[in-house]
Structures are given as C-alpha cells and as structure tokens.
Design a protein around this motif. Structure first.
Motif, PDB file in Angstrom:
ATOM      1  N   LEU A   1       0.838  -1.199   0.000  1.00 23.53           N
ATOM      2  CA  LEU A   1       0.000   0.000   0.000  1.00 23.53           C
ATOM      3  C   LEU A   1       0.873   1.249   0.000  1.00 23.53           C
ATOM      4  O   LEU A   1       0.687   2.168  -0.811  1.00 23.53           O
ATOM      5  CB  LEU A   1      -0.904  -0.021   1.236  1.00 23.53           C
ATOM      6  CG  LEU A   1      -1.885   1.129   1.401  1.00 23.53           C
ATOM      7  CD1 LEU A   1      -2.828   1.167   0.227  1.00 23.53           C
ATOM      8  CD2 LEU A   1      -2.675   0.983   2.679  1.00 23.53           C
TER       9      LEU A   1
ATOM     10  N   LEU B   1       3.341   5.849  -2.855  1.00 20.16           N
ATOM     11  CA  LEU B   1       4.524   6.682  -3.079  1.00 20.16           C
ATOM     12  C   LEU B   1       4.938   6.715  -4.548  1.00 20.16           C
ATOM     13  O   LEU B   1       5.266   7.768  -5.086  1.00 20.16           O
ATOM     14  CB  LEU B   1       5.691   6.177  -2.237  1.00 20.16           C
ATOM     15  CG  LEU B   1       5.675   6.533  -0.760  1.00 20.16           C
ATOM     16  CD1 LEU B   1       6.929   6.011  -0.090  1.00 20.16           C
ATOM     17  CD2 LEU B   1       5.568   8.022  -0.557  1.00 20.16           C
TER      18      LEU B   1
ATOM     19  N   PHE C   1       9.754   9.576   5.569  1.00 18.62           N
ATOM     20  CA  PHE C   1       8.565   9.097   4.880  1.00 18.62           C
ATOM     21  C   PHE C   1       7.616  10.225   4.486  1.00 18.62           C
ATOM     22  O   PHE C   1       7.289  10.411   3.313  1.00 18.62           O
ATOM     23  CB  PHE C   1       7.862   8.076   5.776  1.00 18.62           C
ATOM     24  CG  PHE C   1       6.615   7.521   5.193  1.00 18.62           C
ATOM     25  CD1 PHE C   1       6.676   6.723   4.062  1.00 18.62           C
ATOM     26  CD2 PHE C   1       5.386   7.796   5.759  1.00 18.62           C
ATOM     27  CE1 PHE C   1       5.525   6.214   3.509  1.00 18.62           C
ATOM     28  CE2 PHE C   1       4.244   7.294   5.210  1.00 18.62           C
ATOM     29  CZ  PHE C   1       4.318   6.494   4.082  1.00 18.62           C
TER      30      PHE C   1
ATOM     31  N   PHE D   1       8.857  12.859   1.852  1.00 17.83           N
ATOM     32  CA  PHE D   1       8.879  12.256   0.530  1.00 17.83           C
ATOM     33  C   PHE D   1       7.459  12.158  -0.019  1.00 17.83           C
ATOM     34  O   PHE D   1       7.178  12.549  -1.158  1.00 17.83           O
ATOM     35  CB  PHE D   1       9.504  10.872   0.673  1.00 17.83           C
ATOM     36  CG  PHE D   1       9.810  10.208  -0.618  1.00 17.83           C
ATOM     37  CD1 PHE D   1      10.566  10.861  -1.569  1.00 17.83           C
ATOM     38  CD2 PHE D   1       9.363   8.934  -0.873  1.00 17.83           C
ATOM     39  CE1 PHE D   1      10.864  10.252  -2.761  1.00 17.83           C
ATOM     40  CE2 PHE D   1       9.648   8.311  -2.067  1.00 17.83           C
ATOM     41  CZ  PHE D   1      10.402   8.968  -3.013  1.00 17.83           C
ATOM     42  N   LEU D   2       6.551  11.687   0.826  1.00 16.28           N
ATOM     43  CA  LEU D   2       5.165  11.489   0.397  1.00 16.28           C
ATOM     44  C   LEU D   2       4.529  12.809  -0.007  1.00 16.28           C
ATOM     45  O   LEU D   2       3.914  12.922  -1.077  1.00 16.28           O
ATOM     46  CB  LEU D   2       4.361  10.861   1.535  1.00 16.28           C
ATOM     47  CG  LEU D   2       2.854  10.823   1.284  1.00 16.28           C
ATOM     48  CD1 LEU D   2       2.513   9.628   0.430  1.00 16.28           C
ATOM     49  CD2 LEU D   2       2.070  10.788   2.566  1.00 16.28           C
TER      50      LEU D   2
ATOM     51  N   ARG E   1       5.735  14.042  -3.289  1.00 17.75           N
ATOM     52  CA  ARG E   1       5.326  13.263  -4.460  1.00 17.75           C
ATOM     53  C   ARG E   1       3.850  13.361  -4.763  1.00 17.75           C
ATOM     54  O   ARG E   1       3.439  13.262  -5.914  1.00 17.75           O
ATOM     55  CB  ARG E   1       5.693  11.792  -4.249  1.00 17.75           C
ATOM     56  CG  ARG E   1       7.151  11.498  -4.438  1.00 17.75           C
ATOM     57  CD  ARG E   1       7.329  10.029  -4.718  1.00 17.75           C
ATOM     58  NE  ARG E   1       6.709   9.660  -5.981  1.00 17.75           N
ATOM     59  CZ  ARG E   1       7.385   9.417  -7.089  1.00 17.75           C
ATOM     60  NH1 ARG E   1       8.682   9.492  -7.078  1.00 17.75           N
ATOM     61  NH2 ARG E   1       6.763   9.073  -8.185  1.00 17.75           N
TER      62      ARG E   1
ATOM     63  N   ALA F   1      -4.214  10.607  -0.778  1.00 17.37           N
ATOM     64  CA  ALA F   1      -2.943   9.887  -0.659  1.00 17.37           C
ATOM     65  C   ALA F   1      -2.371   9.891   0.767  1.00 17.37           C
ATOM     66  O   ALA F   1      -1.968   8.835   1.254  1.00 17.37           O
ATOM     67  CB  ALA F   1      -1.927  10.435  -1.650  1.00 17.37           C
TER      68      ALA F   1
ATOM     69  N   ALA G   1      -1.674   6.626   2.986  1.00 19.55           N
ATOM     70  CA  ALA G   1      -0.296   6.341   3.388  1.00 19.55           C
ATOM     71  C   ALA G   1      -0.192   6.130   4.894  1.00 19.55           C
ATOM     72  O   ALA G   1       0.472   5.188   5.344  1.00 19.55           O
ATOM     73  CB  ALA G   1       0.615   7.475   2.951  1.00 19.55           C
TER      74      ALA G   1
ATOM     75  N   LEU H   1      -2.499   5.109   6.831  1.00 14.32           N
ATOM     76  CA  LEU H   1      -3.130   3.823   7.139  1.00 14.32           C
ATOM     77  C   LEU H   1      -2.173   2.675   6.860  1.00 14.32           C
ATOM     78  O   LEU H   1      -2.091   1.718   7.636  1.00 14.32           O
ATOM     79  CB  LEU H   1      -4.386   3.642   6.300  1.00 14.32           C
ATOM     80  CG  LEU H   1      -5.600   4.389   6.798  1.00 14.32           C
ATOM     81  CD1 LEU H   1      -6.714   4.296   5.793  1.00 14.32           C
ATOM     82  CD2 LEU H   1      -6.046   3.824   8.120  1.00 14.32           C
ATOM     83  N   GLY H   2      -1.456   2.784   5.728  1.00 15.31           N
ATOM     84  CA  GLY H   2      -0.472   1.749   5.416  1.00 15.31           C
ATOM     85  C   GLY H   2       0.577   1.670   6.510  1.00 15.31           C
ATOM     86  O   GLY H   2       0.982   0.589   6.935  1.00 15.31           O
ATOM     87  N   LEU H   3       0.972   2.847   6.989  1.00 13.29           N
ATOM     88  CA  LEU H   3       1.941   2.921   8.076  1.00 13.29           C
ATOM     89  C   LEU H   3       1.413   2.220   9.327  1.00 13.29           C
ATOM     90  O   LEU H   3       2.139   1.468   9.991  1.00 13.29           O
ATOM     91  CB  LEU H   3       2.181   4.393   8.383  1.00 13.29           C
ATOM     92  CG  LEU H   3       3.559   4.828   8.792  1.00 13.29           C
ATOM     93  CD1 LEU H   3       4.564   4.345   7.795  1.00 13.29           C
ATOM     94  CD2 LEU H   3       3.575   6.351   8.867  1.00 13.29           C
TER      95      LEU H   3
ATOM     96  N   VAL I   1       1.750  -1.435   8.808  1.00 14.53           N
ATOM     97  CA  VAL I   1       3.143  -1.889   8.916  1.00 14.53           C
ATOM     98  C   VAL I   1       3.561  -1.955  10.385  1.00 14.53           C
ATOM     99  O   VAL I   1       4.085  -2.977  10.854  1.00 14.53           O
ATOM    100  CB  VAL I   1       4.082  -0.947   8.139  1.00 14.53           C
ATOM    101  CG1 VAL I   1       5.523  -1.231   8.499  1.00 14.53           C
ATOM    102  CG2 VAL I   1       3.883  -1.125   6.645  1.00 14.53           C
TER     103      VAL I   1
END
Lengths: 331, 302
Positions: A303, A308, B82, B85-86, B89, B99, B103, B105-107, B110
């Motif tokens: 994800l 990214l 992180f 960069f995010l 981008r 986005a 992101a 949520l993905g974190l 992880v």
C-alpha cells in the motif's frame, strides 16, 4: 484511450466469461476456490474504486457495508427461506440502504473527516451484531446456497459452483459499473472530485451526486459481502475485521483508483499474498509469529509503496507513459 | 449519587488519556496538515518500548520516559524519511487529497504487524507504580484510585508544560508560526522542515504517554488486538475533531467530553454501545458544529 462500441464490449465480457468457464474445468479445486475469491474481491474493490477514484470520497468502513450485505442475505435465507438469487438482490438493497444513510452523512464531510468517521463505523458496527439474537452473536449465521443443481453432472464440485456464481456476479456487475462510470453520473462524479465549485457552477448537484455514488458503491459492496460469506459458509462479526477494509483499500490502490480497468490486478494480488507470504516464510524458515503477521505486513508495505511510486496505479501509469511517447514522436 | 460521582471520575480519567491522543493528532495536523491515522500504531510501539524497559529495569518511572523518547524518535524518523517524501510526491494529481490518508493507514498496518511479529500477538502486562484500588468514601468505594490520581496529575502537568512551550518559548513561537503559514514562517527565517519534525516528535511522545496510561488504567495488559488499542485508534481522532483539530485546549476539552460521554453511556444506557457511541458523538459534532468546539470557522476547509 480507445473505446469499444457498446455491443463489442458486451461481446468481450461474454468471451471473457466463456474463457473463465473453460478454465474452471481444467484447474484443480484450490485454484477454483481462489478464482471464486478473486471474483469476490473484484466486486468489492470496484466498489471502492467507484467511491474513492471517481467521486473522491474515502471510506475505511467498507467492511461494515460488506457485513450488512452478508447478514441480510443470510437472514433472508435462514429465516424466510428466500431463493438464493433473491438473497443476493436483498444483500444489494440492504447495503445500498445503509449506503444512503452513510452517504447523506458523508456528503457533508471532506477527506480526513470522512475517513475518520467511517473508521469509527468499521470498528463499531460489527460489535453491534452481537446484540441481536437473530444475527447469531459471536458464532454468527450459516449461509448455505445449497448444492449445485444435479443437471450439471455428478462430479460438479461445490467450489466450482461458488466460482460460477461469483464469476457471473462479477462479470455482470463489472459490465453494469463500467457503463455507469461512462454515463452522465460517472462524469458528474469525476467533475465533483476534480473541482467541486466548478462542478456546481456547471449545474451539478455535487451533494446528491456524492450520495448516489455512496449508494451504488454500498450496494456493490453488499453483493460482494454476500458472495464472500457464501464462499466461507458462515457470517460472523470476526469475518469483517478492520483488516478487511484495509486490504480492500490496498487492493483498490494497487489496481489504480482512477480506473476500473486494473481491478483484476488488485484482486489477484490480494488472493496471492497469503500464498506468497507462505513461500517466503518457508524459505527463510520464519517462526510462527512472523508467519502469521507476514501477509498483513506485505499488504501494508505494498500500500505504502504504491501510494509513493505509482499513485494512480499501473494501468494509468502505463497509459500516461504511452501518451508521452506519442507526444514525443509527433514533435 | 455515588454512581454519578464514579461515572464522572471514570470519564475524566479516561478522557484525560484520550486528550493526550488528541493532542498528538492536533500537533501533527498543525505541523503537516495530515491526520495521522498511524498515531495509535506509534503509541502501540512506544508502549512496547516501555514494556521492555519495565521487564529489564522494573521501574515504571524509567519505563515512561523510555516510551516517550522511543515514541518521539519513531515519529521523527517517520516524518523525516517518509512524510516529506510522500508530501512532495503526492502534491498534485487525482488522488492528492486521499494519498496522505491512505499512506498513514499503510503505516498503521506496517507498525501493527511489525509489533505483533516482534513481540507476538499476546498481551503484555505493565504494572502501574501505585495501586489501582479505589479510595473509600464512608462505606462506598470510589472509582478513583491513587493510580487514576497519578494519571490525572501527570496529564495536567504535561499539558501545562506543552502550553508553556507553545506560549512562552521561541521554539513554541516557531511552531505556531509554521502552523499559521509555512510560507511566511520560512520567509522570516524559521526552518519549517525542522519545526515539522519537532511537531511530530512531540506528538510521538504524547501518544506514548497515552499508550502507557491506557494500558495501566485498563486491566494492565496490552496487545495489538486489544480493545484498548482499538479505542486509542478512534478516540484520539474523535476527540481532536470535537476540539476543532487546530487547538491544544480544544483537544483537551474534546478528550474530556468524549471520556465523559462514553462513561455515561456505559453506565446509564447500555454497555454494548461502547464502540458505536464514539461514532455517534463524532457525527453529531460534525453536523452541528463542524469547526469543533473551539476551532475557527475556516478550520475544516484546510
């Protein structure tokens, strides 16, 4: 971007269905079952693509909508003995009704607020199911669509029957959705997503259009919820954890949220990840606690990487690269 | 009568912990305009840091700062490698709005699965420094123990320190300036990027304290699948929204309101509404007063 004529596209869908039909006779049971899961995920992911990519609303609560569809189908089947086909329609209608309610709330919220509210819903709703005896508490309900009809032959397996039902449902809903997204409604959604004020000036009622998007998305999600519980055989609160909502969102982002055409990528990935995780865990000889958490880790990492590096998904990425090349050639 | 007092006391203690989570969300929102859904995950990780310190050094008073420093370090790391960069981008494009949400949520995913694979999914136990047996008032036992008093005092001290930092120090001035307008702050010589990292690490420390206290205030155990964790996940966000997302005072008020409402619903209506009650409160606040109790009118637009 090439467009098929309507009838051509219908033919394409039918041809694809025929290929699937041939395939289902040639592969083994496990693959057939995975095929059914892929079809279910295709439907669920497309409901998120419609909502997030087209109308620009984020829902972390789609697991709850899947649950509504699954429970209503199971209740209709168990309590009222409704025919199976009708059960799926009931699932769509019930979830769509939930979607209207949620959509009315959602249309007034933006970005992070909507995400947080649906997150709270996804955590709250499944625990409510324990309160009603008709919903079977923690054990949940049995959802049984019955054996495949005898006319299909003696050696027609249950999993193949699941696959046929879900693949047919996936094909029909993809066909309908791709038409809806190309229609006036789809254009309204995209206009509202890109620039709300401009869309309003162009005469679009953005609020109503958002609610409509939520309703359709919820109905589609309900269908996939009913199909999901068909393949598992039961409906229970634990079948719709927060992790399900997250992995559906991951599937949608992997497929590229702005286009429906990549939806297979996300669905196949979601089904393949547990297997890939198994292989990796075996290869490195990981302990049990790593093995159980590896799929979740891979999903979340994918994800993040996708957001990214390919935020619009592989299909759109490929398209824009092609368009750039064309431009260079012309110059 | 005693039930009413107990409900109030439970609500205020729980609310002060939610307030810490809300402060963490607000600090991040002010510094980067991102709602950090991974905040609860970061709190989880820091609580495990604290747990490790408890195991090896056997003192809550060492474990708490260890958790805070660990949480701050994790948050700073995430911001540095992180989020920068995010945000660079995903500044434009069709999904630029969603986005950052996806992101974080993905974190969250992880961090959660990393924590479970390192420490296993089982409950870890952290014992509070003082007893959690209620004071007695005549023949009744109050739902207020030395531990709850300690939590309340610590939270008040932390909030006071934080507001001192924001109102009286140069660092606080640059934090406020960068939140108000990054461009103007940059023009007046403030290193906005550094200030952002600082905001994130303050948030990480604040979330760590919330995680530690949530653990000892509950039944003393904590795991990625526990109710305590799910509660941290939603309560910080909801309390921050009630308070208007932009103000620390609002976050504290929001946390207390949330704690009190949940406590009263549990005691007087139905304990099964535990998780659906925060959702209902959130919807009511968003409809009646979307800018929050304290927030400025424009807060929601940002």
């Amino acid at each position: 971007m090439h467009r098929f004529q309507k009838s051509n596209k219908l033919l394409l869908f039918i041809a694809f269905g025929f290929i699937l039909f041939l395939l289902s006779n040639r592969v083994d049971e496990l693959r057939v079952y995975q095929g059914a899961s892929i079809a279910v995920y295709v439907i669920a992911i497309s409901s998120i693509i419609l909502l997030t990519g087209y109308s620009g609303q984020v829902s972390l609560g789609h697991g709850a909508l899947l649950a509504i569809g699954a429970y209503s189908a199971a209740v209709a089947r168990n309590e009222f003995n409704v025919p199976v086909v009708l059960c799926f329609f009931i699932a769509v209608l019930a979830a769509a009704f939930g979607g209207v309610l949620l959509g009315v709330a959602a249309a007034r919220l933006t970005g992070p607020y909507l995400a947080g509210a649906t997150l709270a819903l996804a955590i709250g709703l499944p625990s409510l199911a324990n309160q009603f005896t008709i919903l079977g508490g923690e054990q949940g309900l049995i959802f049984d669509v019955g054996f495949p009809p005898l006319s299909l032959g003696e050696d027609f397996t249950q999993y193949k029957w699941f696959f046929w039902i879900s693949a047919l449902a996936a094909l029909i809903s993809m066909w309908l959705l791709s038409n809806v997204l190309r229609s006036r409604f789809g254009q309204n959604w995209r206009a509202g997503r890109s620039h709300e004020v401009a869309a309003q000036l162009a005469g679009i009622n953005t609020g109503r259009s958002k609610i409509l998007a939520f309703t359709i998305s919820a109905g589609v999600a309900g269908l996939s919820g009913a199909l999901l519980s068909m393949t598992i055989g039961t409906v229970s609160p634990s079948a719709f954890p927060l992790a399900l909502s997250f992995s559906l969102l991951t599937g949608a982002v992997l497929s590229g949220v702005t286009t429906l055409s990549g939806v297979m990528i996300g669905a196949v990935t979601l089904v393949a990840i547990p297997e890939i995780a198994d292989v990796i865990a075996n290869r490195i000889g990981a302990s049990e606690r790593i093995t159980t958490n590896l799929p979740g880790l891979i999903v979340s990492t994918l994800l993040i990487i996708t957001v990214l590096f390919v935020p619009h998904g592989p299909v759109e990425q490929h398209r824009s690269r092609k368009a750039k090349k064309l431009l260079q050639k012309k110059n | 009568m005693i039930q009413l007092i107990n409900t109030l006391l439970i609500g205020i203690t729980a609310g002060s912990i939610y307030a810490l989570m809300a402060i963490a969300i607000v600090l991040v929102w002010r510094s980067t305009r991102v709602i950090n859904f991974a905040q609860a995950g970061m709190a989880l990780l820091s609580t495990y840091f604290g747990y490790e310190a408890m195991v090896h050094l056997n003192s809550f008073w060492i474990a708490l700062p260890v958790a805070m420093i660990g949480g701050a370090a994790v948050a700073a790391f995430i911001e540095l490698v992180f989020m920068r960069f995010l945000l660079k981008r995903s500044a434009h494009g069709a999904i630029s709005g969603v986005a950052p949400i996806i992101a974080t949520l993905g974190l969250l995913g992880v961090i959660r699965s990393l924590t479970s694979s390192i420490w296993g999914g089982q409950d870890v136990r952290i014992v509070g420094p003082v007893s959690n047996v209620g004071y007695s008032l005549g023949a009744n036992t109050l739902a207020f123990s030395p531990l709850k008093l300690l939590i309340l005092v610590t939270v008040i001290v932390l909030v006071l320190l934080l507001s001192l930092l924001f109102q009286k120090s140069n660092m606080g001035l640059s934090l406020r300036a960068s939140a108000f307008s990054p461009e103007i702050a940059r023009l007046s010589g403030i290193r906005v990027n550094g200030v952002r990292t600082l905001g994130w690490s303050l948030a990480g420390a604040s979330g760590a304290v919330a995680g530690m206290f949530q653990t000892v205030n509950g039944n003393g155990s904590f795991s990625p699948d526990s109710i305590e964790f799910s509660l941290l996940l939603v309560s910080g966000f909801i309390a921050a929204v009630i308070g208007g997302l932009d103000s620390l005072v609002g976050a504290v008020i929001g946390g207390l309101v949330l704690g009190l409402v949940i406590s009263f619903v549990l005691m007087y209506i139905n304990s099964s509404l535990f998780f659906i009650a925060p959702f209902v409160i959130l919807l009511i606040v968003l409809f009646v007063r979307p800018q929050g109790i304290i927030g400025a009118k424009a807060a929601r637009r940002a």
